[in-house]
Design a protein around this motif. Structure first.
Motif, PDB file in Angstrom:
ATOM      1  N   PRO A 189       1.339  -1.188  -0.034  1.00  0.00           N
ATOM      2  CA  PRO A 189      -0.011   0.727  -0.056  1.00  0.00           C
ATOM      3  C   PRO A 189       0.904   1.750  -0.120  1.00  0.00           C
ATOM      4  O   PRO A 189       1.777   1.495  -0.001  1.00  0.00           O
ATOM      5  CB  PRO A 189      -0.847  -0.096   1.776  1.00  0.00           C
ATOM      6  CG  PRO A 189      -0.008  -0.950   2.428  1.00  0.00           C
ATOM      7  CD  PRO A 189       0.281  -2.147   1.015  1.00  0.00           C
ATOM      8  N   ILE A 190       0.672   2.611  -0.522  1.00  0.00           N
ATOM      9  CA  ILE A 190       0.812   3.567  -0.356  1.00  0.00           C
ATOM     10  C   ILE A 190       0.913   4.119   1.088  1.00  0.00           C
ATOM     11  O   ILE A 190       0.085   4.450   1.502  1.00  0.00           O
ATOM     12  CB  ILE A 190       0.086   4.448  -1.783  1.00  0.00           C
ATOM     13  CG1 ILE A 190       0.380   3.668  -2.992  1.00  0.00           C
ATOM     14  CG2 ILE A 190       0.437   6.110  -2.215  1.00  0.00           C
ATOM     15  CD1 ILE A 190      -0.146   4.206  -4.174  1.00  0.00           C
ATOM     16  N   GLY A 191       2.147   5.216   1.462  1.00  0.00           N
ATOM     17  CA  GLY A 191       2.112   5.909   2.416  1.00  0.00           C
ATOM     18  C   GLY A 191       3.465   6.372   2.315  1.00  0.00           C
ATOM     19  O   GLY A 191       4.018   6.564   1.133  1.00  0.00           O
ATOM     20  N   ASP A 192       3.895   7.172   3.642  1.00  0.00           N
ATOM     21  CA  ASP A 192       5.072   7.654   3.890  1.00  0.00           C
ATOM     22  C   ASP A 192       5.287   7.779   4.643  1.00  0.00           C
ATOM     23  O   ASP A 192       5.093   7.303   5.432  1.00  0.00           O
ATOM     24  CB  ASP A 192       4.703   9.306   2.964  1.00  0.00           C
ATOM     25  CG  ASP A 192       5.836  10.164   2.759  1.00  0.00           C
ATOM     26  OD1 ASP A 192       6.711   9.245   2.993  1.00  0.00           O
ATOM     27  OD2 ASP A 192       5.572  11.302   3.105  1.00  0.00           O
ATOM     28  N   LEU A 193       6.209   8.096   5.013  1.00  0.00           N
ATOM     29  CA  LEU A 193       7.327   8.764   6.978  1.00  0.00           C
ATOM     30  C   LEU A 193       7.639   7.154   7.506  1.00  0.00           C
ATOM     31  O   LEU A 193       7.711   7.121   8.662  1.00  0.00           O
ATOM     32  CB  LEU A 193       6.473   9.933   7.424  1.00  0.00           C
ATOM     33  CG  LEU A 193       6.227  10.358   6.666  1.00  0.00           C
ATOM     34  CD1 LEU A 193       4.822  11.900   8.002  1.00  0.00           C
ATOM     35  CD2 LEU A 193       7.414  11.536   6.349  1.00  0.00           C
ATOM     36  N   ASP A 194       8.044   6.557   6.535  1.00  0.00           N
ATOM     37  CA  ASP A 194       8.190   4.636   6.999  1.00  0.00           C
ATOM     38  C   ASP A 194       9.539   5.177   7.878  1.00  0.00           C
ATOM     39  O   ASP A 194      10.348   5.996   7.816  1.00  0.00           O
ATOM     40  CB  ASP A 194       8.280   3.571   6.818  1.00  0.00           C
ATOM     41  CG  ASP A 194       9.189   4.126   5.127  1.00  0.00           C
ATOM     42  OD1 ASP A 194       8.826   5.504   4.642  1.00  0.00           O
ATOM     43  OD2 ASP A 194       9.651   3.221   4.773  1.00  0.00           O
ATOM     44  N   HIS A 195       9.762   4.616   9.020  1.00  0.00           N
ATOM     45  CA  HIS A 195      10.755   4.774  10.407  1.00  0.00           C
ATOM     46  C   HIS A 195      10.730   6.001  10.366  1.00  0.00           C
ATOM     47  O   HIS A 195      12.189   6.119  11.632  1.00  0.00           O
ATOM     48  CB  HIS A 195      12.321   4.700   9.278  1.00  0.00           C
ATOM     49  CG  HIS A 195      12.639   3.253   8.355  1.00  0.00           C
ATOM     50  ND1 HIS A 195      14.099   3.057   8.339  1.00  0.00           N
ATOM     51  CD2 HIS A 195      11.617   2.433   8.410  1.00  0.00           C
ATOM     52  CE1 HIS A 195      14.244   1.959   7.803  1.00  0.00           C
ATOM     53  NE2 HIS A 195      12.244   1.542   6.982  1.00  0.00           N
ATOM     54  N   SER A 196       9.635   6.373  10.783  1.00  0.00           N
ATOM     55  CA  SER A 196       9.473   7.613  12.092  1.00  0.00           C
ATOM     56  C   SER A 196       8.200   7.427  12.680  1.00  0.00           C
ATOM     57  O   SER A 196       6.832   7.008  11.855  1.00  0.00           O
ATOM     58  CB  SER A 196       9.255   8.883  11.289  1.00  0.00           C
ATOM     59  OG  SER A 196       8.238   9.415  10.520  1.00  0.00           O
ATOM     60  N   GLU A 197       8.273   7.936  13.992  1.00  0.00           N
ATOM     61  CA  GLU A 197       7.019   7.624  14.398  1.00  0.00           C
ATOM     62  C   GLU A 197       5.691   8.841  13.525  1.00  0.00           C
ATOM     63  O   GLU A 197       4.806   8.603  14.125  1.00  0.00           O
ATOM     64  CB  GLU A 197       6.475   8.878  16.227  1.00  0.00           C
ATOM     65  CG  GLU A 197       7.465   7.302  16.753  1.00  0.00           C
ATOM     66  CD  GLU A 197       7.570   8.150  17.988  1.00  0.00           C
ATOM     67  OE1 GLU A 197       7.236   9.326  18.708  1.00  0.00           O
ATOM     68  OE2 GLU A 197       8.743   7.778  18.556  1.00  0.00           O
ATOM     69  N   ARG A 198       6.328   8.922  12.102  1.00  0.00           N
ATOM     70  CA  ARG A 198       4.868   9.843  11.742  1.00  0.00           C
ATOM     71  C   ARG A 198       3.969   9.125  10.318  1.00  0.00           C
ATOM     72  O   ARG A 198       3.512   9.417   9.170  1.00  0.00           O
ATOM     73  CB  ARG A 198       5.283  11.086  11.410  1.00  0.00           C
ATOM     74  CG  ARG A 198       5.489  12.556  12.321  1.00  0.00           C
ATOM     75  CD  ARG A 198       6.228  13.160  12.122  1.00  0.00           C
ATOM     76  NE  ARG A 198       7.636  13.136  11.157  1.00  0.00           N
ATOM     77  CZ  ARG A 198       7.686  13.430  10.675  1.00  0.00           C
ATOM     78  NH1 ARG A 198       6.744  15.085   9.576  1.00  0.00           N
ATOM     79  NH2 ARG A 198       8.995  13.828   9.620  1.00  0.00           N
ATOM     80  N   GLU A 199       5.100   7.741  10.459  1.00  0.00           N
ATOM     81  CA  GLU A 199       4.820   6.773   9.578  1.00  0.00           C
ATOM     82  C   GLU A 199       2.628   6.598   9.837  1.00  0.00           C
ATOM     83  O   GLU A 199       1.717   6.486  10.088  1.00  0.00           O
ATOM     84  CB  GLU A 199       5.151   5.569   9.743  1.00  0.00           C
ATOM     85  CG  GLU A 199       4.635   3.775   8.959  1.00  0.00           C
ATOM     86  CD  GLU A 199       5.041   3.111   8.991  1.00  0.00           C
ATOM     87  OE1 GLU A 199       5.031   2.097   8.991  1.00  0.00           O
ATOM     88  OE2 GLU A 199       5.845   2.761  10.575  1.00  0.00           O
ATOM     89  N   TYR A 200       2.817   6.505   7.847  1.00  0.00           N
ATOM     90  CA  TYR A 200       0.981   6.849   7.530  1.00  0.00           C
ATOM     91  C   TYR A 200       0.587   5.545   6.416  1.00  0.00           C
ATOM     92  O   TYR A 200       1.857   5.634   5.716  1.00  0.00           O
ATOM     93  CB  TYR A 200       0.343   7.966   7.813  1.00  0.00           C
ATOM     94  CG  TYR A 200       0.796   8.564   6.841  1.00  0.00           C
ATOM     95  CD1 TYR A 200       0.284   9.020   5.267  1.00  0.00           C
ATOM     96  CD2 TYR A 200       1.392   9.831   6.627  1.00  0.00           C
ATOM     97  CE1 TYR A 200       0.121   9.717   3.955  1.00  0.00           C
ATOM     98  CE2 TYR A 200       1.825  10.428   5.550  1.00  0.00           C
ATOM     99  CZ  TYR A 200       1.719  10.002   4.414  1.00  0.00           C
ATOM    100  OH  TYR A 200       1.812  11.451   2.933  1.00  0.00           O
ATOM    101  N   MET A 201      -0.325   5.087   6.435  1.00  0.00           N
ATOM    102  CA  MET A 201      -0.753   4.718   4.992  1.00  0.00           C
ATOM    103  C   MET A 201      -2.224   5.430   4.110  1.00  0.00           C
ATOM    104  O   MET A 201      -3.132   5.384   5.462  1.00  0.00           O
ATOM    105  CB  MET A 201      -1.288   2.991   5.331  1.00  0.00           C
ATOM    106  CG  MET A 201      -1.990   2.509   4.008  1.00  0.00           C
ATOM    107  SD  MET A 201      -2.887   1.347   3.846  1.00  0.00           S
ATOM    108  CE  MET A 201      -1.584   0.062   5.177  1.00  0.00           C
ATOM    109  N   ILE A 202      -2.430   6.075   3.517  1.00  0.00           N
ATOM    110  CA  ILE A 202      -3.620   5.960   2.267  1.00  0.00           C
ATOM    111  C   ILE A 202      -4.342   4.978   2.753  1.00  0.00           C
ATOM    112  O   ILE A 202      -3.650   4.064   2.089  1.00  0.00           O
ATOM    113  CB  ILE A 202      -2.781   6.732   1.169  1.00  0.00           C
ATOM    114  CG1 ILE A 202      -2.082   8.264   1.134  1.00  0.00           C
ATOM    115  CG2 ILE A 202      -4.152   7.246   0.269  1.00  0.00           C
ATOM    116  CD1 ILE A 202      -1.445   8.341   0.247  1.00  0.00           C
ATOM    117  N   LYS A 203      -5.464   5.045   3.061  1.00  0.00           N
ATOM    118  CA  LYS A 203      -6.676   3.757   3.538  1.00  0.00           C
ATOM    119  C   LYS A 203      -6.940   3.349   1.996  1.00  0.00           C
ATOM    120  O   LYS A 203      -6.847   2.348   1.904  1.00  0.00           O
ATOM    121  CB  LYS A 203      -7.711   4.374   4.490  1.00  0.00           C
ATOM    122  CG  LYS A 203      -7.050   4.520   5.593  1.00  0.00           C
ATOM    123  CD  LYS A 203      -8.218   4.922   6.738  1.00  0.00           C
ATOM    124  CE  LYS A 203      -9.950   4.272   6.331  1.00  0.00           C
ATOM    125  NZ  LYS A 203     -10.107   4.639   8.028  1.00  0.00           N
TER     126      LYS A 203
END
Length: 389
Positions: free
Chosen positions: A351-365
């Motif tokens: 899936p698509i998302g951003d800011l992995d390896h950080s505490e702001r990691e998220y996925m576009i649902k």
């Protein structure tokens, strides 16, 4: 004839459960060195497949989490299969405060939500879709869930390479980029530890050529950084240094951690030859240096066979209204190990998302069901067109 509507209907019906499984998985702390947590993720996945006719094999490990291999019925009799890989570990340590999961209307947040527990969910439900459609007896898929990718796959790399040798092609379910691109090539990586040894002594009585390991290391760092060649796609970074025992002591020992990235296989020897020259030439004659490679992944070139495999995915995406393009990524993954065996492989199908390896990691649902549909259909279409690959 591939029944696209049947796949889309199945994924739509399973969407709530997909997010439920994702939540349960994310809430299990599974940092690479948390064996108990990683093993809990493996048990969750095993339970998910317990109502299927798939062959499920847990591969015990002493130091790291256990690995898990799940195979369709067809994979038990086929000489060449489709290899799928995804890792159960995350970069977050066991004592992290980033230990929660939440959703809003558009995004899901949590440790590993895209790197890469979301990708695991994509692959798990794609396997279930094959079974639902009666295709798991026809399409041989081996799905390896490995426990140590975030630390270089020390206990799983040989398993991956052996499975790759038995595979027609491979897919890796790392996250997709924000613009939806998937990966057809990656740089190689070498992790290096440089060790410098001089002679200790009182700083107040040091000679002109004091045998300081830190001073020698400083000279070497400048030369090592000069190995960078952006045009050629070579990056060399001295990222950590350590040495000495106190300000009033000439440092006997010093060391540095070095990260090397390169694009073409031939560049490896060029870089290492340059490093060996720097290490072998001492500015301070009595100070000696040596280095060792502590981790390594070979490059994943953008080969013609990777391109053909990508084109299957691109064509499949067009049929369901998804615009899919490819990219070359600077980071590494287990796709590098598959590519090293001469097997075509495409990555970034999660899936698509951003800011992995950080505490702001998220996925576009919305990308979770979209990528599950795309990946399921790509498994079907790629096996159908395997003669072209």
């Amino acid at each position: 004839m591939v029944d696209y509507q049947a796949v889309m209907d199945f994924v739509s019906q399973q969407e709530d459960r997909m997010f439920s499984v994702l939540r349960d998985m994310v809430l299990i702390q599974s940092g690479s060195y948390n064996k108990e947590g990683v093993d809990r993720v493996v048990r969750l996945i095993s339970g998910f497949f317990s109502d299927t006719p798939f062959h499920i094999k847990e591969i015990p490990q002493d130091k790291f989490g256990n690995h898990l291999l799940v195979c369709t019925e067809a994979a038990r009799v086929s000489h060449k299969s489709i290899l799928v890989t995804g890792h159960t570990d995350t970069v977050f340590p066991e004592d992290t405060t980033f230990n929660w999961y939440r959703e809003d209307e558009e995004r899901a947040y949590g440790p590993g939500v895209i790197d890469m527990k979301g990708g695991l969910v994509v692959g798990m439900f794609a396997m279930k879709a094959l079974q639902h459609l009666g295709l798991s007896e026809e399409i041989p898929v081996r799905f390896l869930f490995n426990s140590d990718e975030e630390i270089g796959s020390p206990s799983s790399r040989q398993i991956i390479r052996e499975l790759a040798k038995e595979s027609k092609f491979g897919f890796v379910l790392e996250c997709g980029s924000l613009d939806g691109r998937i990966v057809t090539g990656r740089k190689g990586k070498i992790g290096i530890r440089l060790l410098v040894e001089g002679g200790a002594g009182h700083a107040a009585f040091a000679s002109e050529e004091k045998p300081s390991a830190i001073l020698e290391l400083a000279h070497k760092i400048i030369k090592i950084e000069a190995l960078n060649d952006v045009t050629a796609g070579i990056s060399v970074n001295v990222g950590t240094i350590n040495g000495g025992t106190g300000p009033n002591v000439v440092a006997k020992n010093a060391e540095a951690g070095i990260d090397v990235r390169y694009t073409e296989p031939s560049q490896r020897e060029i870089i290492l030859s340059g490093l060996e020259r720097i290490v072998g030439e001492s500015i301070i004659p009595v100070v000696k240096s040596k280095y060792r490679i502590v981790s390594e992944r070979p490059p994943m070139p953008q080969t013609e066979r990777n391109r053909r495999l990508f084109e299957v995915i691109r064509d499949t995406g067009k049929k369901i209204g998804l615009d899919v393009n490819d990219e070359f990524r600077n980071g590494v993954s287990d796709a590098n190990l598959i590519a090293a065996e001469g097997v075509p492989v495409v990555d970034g199908l999660g899936p698509i998302g951003d800011l992995d390896h950080s505490e702001r990691e998220y996925m576009i649902k919305k990308s979770l069901p979209e990528r599950t549909t795309l990946f399921t259909l790509s498994l079907i279409e790629s096996w159908k067109r395997k003669g072209e690959l």
